[in-house]
Design a protein around this motif. Structure first.
Motif, PDB file in Angstrom:
ATOM      1  N   ASP A 156       9.378   6.552  10.819  1.00 52.63           N
ATOM      2  CA  ASP A 156       8.653   5.271  10.848  1.00 52.63           C
ATOM      3  C   ASP A 156       8.875   4.575   9.519  1.00 52.63           C
ATOM      4  OD1 ASP A 156       5.717   6.050  12.903  1.00 52.63           O
ATOM      5  OD2 ASP A 156       7.790   5.502  13.419  1.00 52.63           O
ATOM      6  N   GLY A 157       8.476   5.239   8.386  1.00 47.88           N
ATOM      7  CA  GLY A 157       8.673   4.678   7.064  1.00 47.88           C
ATOM      8  C   GLY A 157       7.872   3.425   6.837  1.00 47.88           C
ATOM      9  N   LEU A 158       6.622   3.434   7.311  1.00 42.53           N
ATOM     10  CA  LEU A 158       5.771   2.271   7.085  1.00 42.53           C
ATOM     11  C   LEU A 158       5.330   2.203   5.641  1.00 42.53           C
ATOM     12  CD1 LEU A 158       3.448   2.280  10.232  1.00 42.53           C
ATOM     13  CD2 LEU A 158       5.428   0.825   9.799  1.00 42.53           C
ATOM     14  N   ASN A 159       5.168   0.974   5.151  1.00 44.67           N
ATOM     15  CA  ASN A 159       4.651   0.765   3.809  1.00 44.67           C
ATOM     16  C   ASN A 159       3.132   0.650   3.882  1.00 44.67           C
ATOM     17  OD1 ASN A 159       4.905   0.392   1.012  1.00 44.67           O
ATOM     18  ND2 ASN A 159       4.688  -1.833   1.265  1.00 44.67           N
ATOM     19  N   GLY A 160       2.460   1.034   2.806  1.00 46.36           N
ATOM     20  CA  GLY A 160       1.010   0.951   2.789  1.00 46.36           C
ATOM     21  C   GLY A 160       0.385   2.246   2.346  1.00 46.36           C
ATOM     22  N   PRO A 161      -0.924   2.262   2.150  1.00 46.70           N
ATOM     23  CA  PRO A 161      -1.602   3.445   1.610  1.00 46.70           C
ATOM     24  C   PRO A 161      -1.531   4.654   2.530  1.00 46.70           C
ATOM     25  CG  PRO A 161      -3.182   1.770   2.276  1.00 46.70           C
ATOM     26  CD  PRO A 161      -1.842   1.139   2.340  1.00 46.70           C
ATOM     27  N   VAL A 162      -1.379   4.440   3.863  1.00 48.05           N
ATOM     28  CA  VAL A 162      -1.326   5.586   4.782  1.00 48.05           C
ATOM     29  C   VAL A 162       0.026   5.670   5.446  1.00 48.05           C
ATOM     30  CG1 VAL A 162      -3.814   5.598   5.201  1.00 48.05           C
ATOM     31  CG2 VAL A 162      -2.328   4.166   6.615  1.00 48.05           C
ATOM     32  N   GLY A 163       1.015   4.913   4.965  1.00 47.97           N
ATOM     33  CA  GLY A 163       2.329   4.915   5.571  1.00 47.97           C
ATOM     34  C   GLY A 163       3.206   6.048   5.081  1.00 47.97           C
ATOM     35  N   GLY A 164       4.375   6.155   5.728  1.00 47.50           N
ATOM     36  CA  GLY A 164       5.302   7.241   5.412  1.00 47.50           C
ATOM     37  C   GLY A 164       5.864   7.131   4.013  1.00 47.50           C
ATOM     38  N   ILE A 165       6.111   5.911   3.532  1.00 41.43           N
ATOM     39  CA  ILE A 165       6.682   5.746   2.182  1.00 41.43           C
ATOM     40  C   ILE A 165       5.713   6.264   1.135  1.00 41.43           C
ATOM     41  CG2 ILE A 165       7.453   4.032   0.509  1.00 41.43           C
ATOM     42  CD1 ILE A 165       8.493   2.351   2.803  1.00 41.43           C
ATOM     43  N   GLN A 166       4.432   5.957   1.286  1.00 39.43           N
ATOM     44  CA  GLN A 166       3.426   6.446   0.338  1.00 39.43           C
ATOM     45  C   GLN A 166       3.339   7.960   0.391  1.00 39.43           C
ATOM     46  OE1 GLN A 166       1.843   4.628  -1.879  1.00 39.43           O
ATOM     47  NE2 GLN A 166       0.768   6.416  -2.724  1.00 39.43           N
ATOM     48  N   ALA A 167       3.491   8.552   1.577  1.00 41.82           N
ATOM     49  CA  ALA A 167       3.470  10.022   1.690  1.00 41.82           C
ATOM     50  C   ALA A 167       4.639  10.638   0.974  1.00 41.82           C
ATOM     51  CB  ALA A 167       3.469  10.411   3.172  1.00 41.82           C
ATOM     52  N   VAL A 168       5.807   9.978   1.001  1.00 47.39           N
ATOM     53  CA  VAL A 168       6.982  10.487   0.257  1.00 47.39           C
ATOM     54  C   VAL A 168       6.716  10.412  -1.221  1.00 47.39           C
ATOM     55  CG1 VAL A 168       9.404  10.055  -0.250  1.00 47.39           C
ATOM     56  CG2 VAL A 168       8.603   9.926   2.105  1.00 47.39           C
ATOM     57  N   LYS A 169       6.128   9.293  -1.675  1.00 47.63           N
ATOM     58  CA  LYS A 169       5.832   9.131  -3.097  1.00 47.63           C
ATOM     59  C   LYS A 169       4.829  10.180  -3.565  1.00 47.63           C
ATOM     60  CE  LYS A 169       5.158   4.877  -4.500  1.00 47.63           C
ATOM     61  NZ  LYS A 169       4.673   3.482  -4.526  1.00 47.63           N
ATOM     62  N   GLU A 170       3.906  10.542  -2.689  1.00 53.07           N
ATOM     63  CA  GLU A 170       2.894  11.540  -3.053  1.00 53.07           C
ATOM     64  C   GLU A 170       3.407  12.965  -2.900  1.00 53.07           C
ATOM     65  OE1 GLU A 170      -0.980   8.832  -1.703  1.00 53.07           O
ATOM     66  OE2 GLU A 170      -0.428  10.638  -0.613  1.00 53.07           O
ATOM     67  N   ILE A 224      11.669   2.084  -4.677  1.00 56.63           N
ATOM     68  CA  ILE A 224      12.405   0.831  -4.459  1.00 56.63           C
ATOM     69  C   ILE A 224      12.002   0.194  -3.119  1.00 56.63           C
ATOM     70  CG2 ILE A 224      14.709  -0.169  -4.121  1.00 56.63           C
ATOM     71  CD1 ILE A 224      15.755   2.067  -5.983  1.00 56.63           C
ATOM     72  N   MET A 225      11.983   1.013  -2.066  1.00 55.72           N
ATOM     73  CA  MET A 225      11.643   0.519  -0.737  1.00 55.72           C
ATOM     74  C   MET A 225      10.206  -0.009  -0.693  1.00 55.72           C
ATOM     75  SD  MET A 225      14.380   0.752   1.071  1.00 55.72           S
ATOM     76  CE  MET A 225      13.763   0.587   2.724  1.00 55.72           C
ATOM     77  N   SER A 226       9.324   0.726  -1.380  1.00 55.31           N
ATOM     78  CA  SER A 226       7.918   0.321  -1.396  1.00 55.31           C
ATOM     79  C   SER A 226       7.768  -1.037  -2.072  1.00 55.31           C
ATOM     80  CB  SER A 226       7.075   1.372  -2.103  1.00 55.31           C
ATOM     81  OG  SER A 226       5.726   0.968  -2.179  1.00 55.31           O
ATOM     82  N   ASN A 227       8.459  -1.195  -3.213  1.00 53.17           N
ATOM     83  CA  ASN A 227       8.379  -2.480  -3.926  1.00 53.17           C
ATOM     84  C   ASN A 227       8.936  -3.628  -3.082  1.00 53.17           C
ATOM     85  OD1 ASN A 227       7.224  -1.282  -6.181  1.00 53.17           O
ATOM     86  ND2 ASN A 227       9.214  -0.893  -7.169  1.00 53.17           N
ATOM     87  N   GLN A 228      10.034  -3.344  -2.433  1.00 54.01           N
ATOM     88  CA  GLN A 228      10.620  -4.385  -1.583  1.00 54.01           C
ATOM     89  C   GLN A 228       9.670  -4.793  -0.448  1.00 54.01           C
ATOM     90  OE1 GLN A 228      14.377  -2.798  -0.312  1.00 54.01           O
ATOM     91  NE2 GLN A 228      15.439  -3.388  -2.208  1.00 54.01           N
ATOM     92  N   PHE A 229       9.089  -3.784   0.185  1.00 56.69           N
ATOM     93  CA  PHE A 229       8.156  -4.087   1.272  1.00 56.69           C
ATOM     94  C   PHE A 229       6.931  -4.826   0.746  1.00 56.69           C
ATOM     95  CE2 PHE A 229      10.130  -0.491   3.798  1.00 56.69           C
ATOM     96  CZ  PHE A 229      10.654  -1.319   4.771  1.00 56.69           C
ATOM     97  N   ASP A 230       6.474  -4.439  -0.467  1.00 55.46           N
ATOM     98  CA  ASP A 230       5.312  -5.121  -1.046  1.00 55.46           C
ATOM     99  C   ASP A 230       5.603  -6.603  -1.277  1.00 55.46           C
ATOM    100  OD1 ASP A 230       4.184  -2.304  -3.055  1.00 55.46           O
ATOM    101  OD2 ASP A 230       3.766  -2.861  -0.977  1.00 55.46           O
ATOM    102  N   LYS A 231       6.819  -6.846  -1.794  1.00 53.58           N
ATOM    103  CA  LYS A 231       7.199  -8.241  -2.039  1.00 53.58           C
ATOM    104  C   LYS A 231       7.283  -9.045  -0.726  1.00 53.58           C
ATOM    105  CE  LYS A 231       9.721  -7.468  -6.355  1.00 53.58           C
ATOM    106  NZ  LYS A 231      11.054  -7.539  -7.025  1.00 53.58           N
ATOM    107  N   VAL A 232       7.873  -8.385   0.279  1.00 56.01           N
ATOM    108  CA  VAL A 232       7.973  -9.069   1.587  1.00 56.01           C
ATOM    109  C   VAL A 232       6.584  -9.358   2.145  1.00 56.01           C
ATOM    110  CG1 VAL A 232       8.719  -8.813   3.969  1.00 56.01           C
ATOM    111  CG2 VAL A 232      10.242  -8.125   2.118  1.00 56.01           C
TER     112      VAL A 232
END
Length: 910
Positions: free
Chosen positions: A245-259, A306-314
């Motif tokens: 999925d790789g959703l951005n956000g506090p409960v998304g997959g990207i945040q889980a990778v960062k954690e 990088i992906m998280s920042n890009q999604f945040d900007k979008v």
């Protein structure tokens, strides 16, 4: 008037122009419907909805409607049906399953609605385009990531989707294709049926595979779920979790990778934004590919930030765009409000200007009209003065004429008294000797009494008009007074076979009345009742005392012709006669009766629903102390009435034959002696109706006689005119007519033929010739009727039946033919269609054909049945119902009664 109409037209046009909406803007709106399969509790689905809404907000012309099926295939099908009914321009579907909704997708596609399938595939090709990532590639990316890091024996666990949906199947397929190439990788798989079962299954795997290296889950949510299970069992160790999925956000997959919870996640775009873009391309008639693949990539600790920042900007840019859109919408609302206000102000300005112009015009017009009115008023004032002078002269002249008429009326009473005395003496002398002479004496006496009463009525009216009438009340027993007058009309009731009764709840009531005036009230009301009540009718006098109101009500009820509703308020006006009355009268009787009741401080009122009821209401406590007179004692307390009817000889009447067995004749003659002579001679063989010429046409329509004998010279219309009217009317056109006249000559004979008369006789005529002529005309008519009833011929082929009669019967046939299959079609309905009464219809058909209208209808239906038996393949029951018979049994009975053979036998004989 035309100016006002022009004003209204201009006013309506202005309103139409001001209130007109920009229809082109409304018609250019694009309606897009989206059917979401899973509820918004699913974060990935929620992200899909949001991206779709944001993209739609960038296009003001789009109306986006989102329907959520909440994981129910049935609801999703209903949602798509609704979108079809609402005529959506494009339908976007995220299917819950691949089979259940296939029929409704096919239905929408066949109706020409573009279909976009999003995320999951369906088992049909009836869609415009599919949008979604390559799920096989998603599985391969995950497999390659694990294979690239497996240097030794590696244990891998795959957690598949709960159902057999296309993303789950394809991801598992791509994952297998990669790992099956490596012998050092051991792969095991389980299915995520539910959270509880998943936890248990994963716990068992952890126990059975202590050296588990990788876990690949269908999505990030499942991967994080099993990570929690491993953490609780303290077996995280070297296990690496990979999701999708790789959703951005506090409960998304990207945040889980960062954690560090997930080692990696495969980006799976929602495609919401792309769906709206492609929908716009479809609406704009642009060509779109059948399959639109969304790009995907692996996100791990190296590129997560990088992906998280890009999604945040979008996301921030989307938020900014959404805010800008809201600002634009608010500005649009303000603009629309101001624009409508300007339109409204413009409208009011135009209306004000128009009203000002109209007011100026109205002022000028009113000023001119006032000037004309003033001129007319001056003329009217002059004319009024002249009319008043003329009225004074006319009043003086009228008074002189009335005084003369009153004097003559008084003079009439003396010779009438002498005549009545002489008639009564002669009647006593010939009481049992000469019955014929007695009848003539009775006629003389009754008409003399009627003339005397009319003269008395005229004198009373004159006295009332001059207001010199003095009431002379005396105390009487009201019931006994009423009974005495009641008795005087018994003979008249007997003649007309009228049910004549009197009832009272106060037989001992005594009150003060002027007997002479009250007896005239009774006479007028009873005379009217007998005049307008038909033979065999009902007349009742009812005396009812009301102790609470302290009055007594005397009701005179009949079931005669009644009084039209709009005329009941006028019935007591001077000279007024009802519009439905065919009887001659002076029109002052009821007016006098009301004035006499007013003198008694009472009231008189009329009710007329069925028949007529006059109510005389008198106060019980009337004393009249200043004018009471004492009458001599008598048994009744009343005086003998000054009128009486002699009875005719009942033996003469009873000797006549039953009128229903005779043919009828209408004699129209204004000479009463000749009329009496003809009636006396004709009533032996015929049922005789008579008319003096004033109501000849009405009498003919009412009675429908078998033959008419009409004088030529009559008051009002002459004999030629009467004959022409009757011969041109469908009801009476068939009746043979004989014209009698003292006028000779070929011209009159030709006129009689042109008017349609069947015979023309000159006066003085021979009675035997007249009687034989009547018999011949009736015999010829009877022969024609007998021929039709026996042969059942078509009426247009009968010789001797007139053109009007043929047209009349053809109308009946046409109506019957249009209602042939209606067994409930009645004689009343047929008469209503012909605009005549049931009785008139019966008499007309009986006179033409010598059969009843009911038999005519049955014969008509049987003729149609004969034709169907010959020409159609319908069975007997179908023919019976088609010809309007209520049942096949009744049809067979009627058929056999007429043709002496059953319908079945008749068909077999063909």
């Amino acid at each position: 008037m035309k100016k006002r109409q022009s004003f209204l037209i201009v006013f309506i046009l202005i309103i139409g122009l001001i209130s007109c909406e920009n229809y082109s803007d409304k018609s250019s709106r694009i309606k897009i419907g989206f059917s979401q399969s899973i509820s918004e509790d699913d974060s990935w689905r929620k992200s899909m909805d949001n991206s779709m809404k944001v993209e739609a907000s960038l296009h003001p012309e789009i109306d986006l409607s989102i329907y959520n099926a909440n994981s129910s295939s049935k609801k999703q099908i209903n949602d798509i049906e609704n979108m079809i009914d609402n005529h959506m321009d494009v339908i976007i579907i995220a299917p819950l399953g691949n089979d259940s909704i296939t029929p409704v997708i096919d239905k929408a596609f066949k109706k020409g609605i573009p279909i976009i399938i999003l995320d999951r595939k369906v088992n049909t090709s009836n869609y415009t385009t599919f949008i979604g990532s390559d799920n096989v590639e998603v599985g391969k990316i995950a497999g390659k990531y694990i294979a690239s890091r497996a240097n030794k024996v590696t244990n891998v666990l795959e957690i598949r989707a709960t159902t057999n949906i296309s993303p789950g199947v394809e991801r598992s397929l791509g994952f297998k294709q990669v790992l099956n190439q490596f012998s050092n990788i051991n792969r095991k798989s389980i299915t995520a049926v539910s959270l509880d079962s998943l936890n248990q299954s994963f716990s068992r795997v952890l126990d059975s595979i202590p050296n588990l290296d990788y876990v690949f889950a269908f999505n990030d949510n499942i991967a994080l779920q099993v990570w929690d299970v491993a953490k609780k069992k303290n077996k995280i160790g070297n296990i690496k979790f990979i999701g999708v999925d790789g959703l951005n956000g506090p409960v998304g997959g990207i945040q889980a990778v960062k954690e560090g919870k997930l080692t990696a996640t495969v980006l799976y775009p929602t495609g919401g934004s792309e769906a709206i873009k492609i929908a716009l391309q479809i609406v704009n008639k642009e060509i779109v590919p059948k399959n639109t693949k969304l790009a995907t990539t692996l996100i791990d600790s190296l590129n997560a930030d990088i992906m998280s920042n890009q999604f945040d900007k979008v996301s921030q840019q989307m938020l900014n765009i959404e805010q800008q859109q809201n600002v634009i919408k608010e500005q649009e609302k303000e603009y629309i409000t101001l624009f409508n206000l300007i339109k409204l102000l413009t409208f009011f300005i135009v209306v004000i200007v128009f009203l000002v112009l109209f007011s100026v015009y109205s002022m000028i017009s009113i000023r001119n009209k006032n000037r004309m009115l003033q001129i007319n008023n001056d003329k009217i004032s002059i004319q009024k003065n002249e009319i008043q002078k003329y009225a004074k002269k006319l009043k003086i002249s009228n008074e002189a004429k009335i005084n003369f008429f009153t004097g003559i009326s008084h003079e009439f009473k003396t010779p009438l008294t002498l005549i009545l005395s002489a008639v009564e003496s002669l009647n006593d002398e010939f009481q049992n000797k000469n019955q014929h002479l007695k009848k003539e004496l009775v006629l003389m006496h009754n008409n003399s009494m009627r003339l005397l009463r009319l003269i008395n009525q005229l004198l009373d009216f004159r006295r009332i008009e001059n207001k010199d009438f003095t009431i002379r009340p005396s105390k009487i027993n009201l019931y006994k007074f009423s009974v005495e007058i009641f008795e005087e009309f018994k003979r008249e009731a007997k003649k007309k076979n009228i049910e004549y009764t009197i009832v009272s709840n106060c037989e001992e009531l005594e009150l003060y009345v002027d007997q002479n005036l009250m007896d005239k009230v009774y006479y007028n009301l009873l005379s009217n009742a007998f005049k307008f009540t038909p033979d065999n009718g009902k007349i009742q006098i009812e005396i009812k005392k009301n102790d609470e109101l302290r009055n007594v009500c005397i009701s005179f009820k009949d079931n005669g012709i009644g009084i039209p509703k709009g005329e009941r308020d006028k019935i007591f006006e001077i000279y007024y006669q009802g519009s439905n009355s065919t009887k001659n009268g002076s029109g002052i009787g009821l007016n006098l009766s009301k004035k006499f009741i007013d003198l008694h401080h009472g009231t008189i009122e009329v009710l007329s629903e069925i028949g007529t009821e006059f109510r005389v209401i008198l106060p019980i406590d009337n004393q009249f102390p200043e004018s009471i007179v004492q009458l001599p004692d008598s048994t009744s307390g009343t005086t003998k009435l000054d009128y009486e009817y002699f009875d005719t000889d009942s033996n003469t009447r009873s000797s006549n034959l039953d009128s229903e067995e005779k043919q009828s004749i209408l004699i129209i003659e204004d000479n009463s002696e000749l009329l009496e002579f003809l009636i006396a001679k004709m009533q032996i063989e015929y049922s005789v109706f008579s008319s003096d010429g004033n109501d000849a046409i009405e009498k003919a329509f009412e009675t429908i006689p078998d033959i008419i004998l009409c004088d030529l010279n009559l008051p009002g219309k002459n004999g030629f005119e009467i004959c022409k009217i009757l011969k041109s009317n469908e009801l009476t056109s068939h009746i043979p007519t004989i014209i009698l006249t003292a006028m000779d000559g070929q011209e009159n004979y030709i006129k009689s033929l042109e008017s349609g008369a069947d015979l023309f006789l000159n006066k003085p005529f021979n009675l035997k010739v007249l009687q034989q002529s009547i018999k011949n005309l009736l015999f010829n008519r009877e022969r024609i009727r007998t021929f039709y009833s026996k042969n059942n011929s078509i009426i247009t082929d009968i010789v001797g039946v007139g053109k009007n009669e043929k047209e009349f019967l053809n109308k009946i046939d046409a109506i019957l033919n249009s209602n042939l299959d209606n067994s409930n079609f009645s004689v009343e309905e047929l008469a209503s269609c012909l605009h005549i009464s049931r009785v008139q219809l019966y008499r007309k058909v009986k006179a033409i054909l010598n059969i009843g209208i009911g038999d005519y209808i049955v014969n008509f239906r049987l003729d149609k049945a004969i034709q169907m038996l010959k020409d159609s393949d319908l069975n007997i029951s179908e023919i019976a119902y088609s010809c309007g018979f209520a049942s096949p049994n009744y049809f067979s009975t009627a058929f056999k009664n007429k043709y002496l053979i059953s319908p079945k036998e008749y068909r077999n004989s063909l």
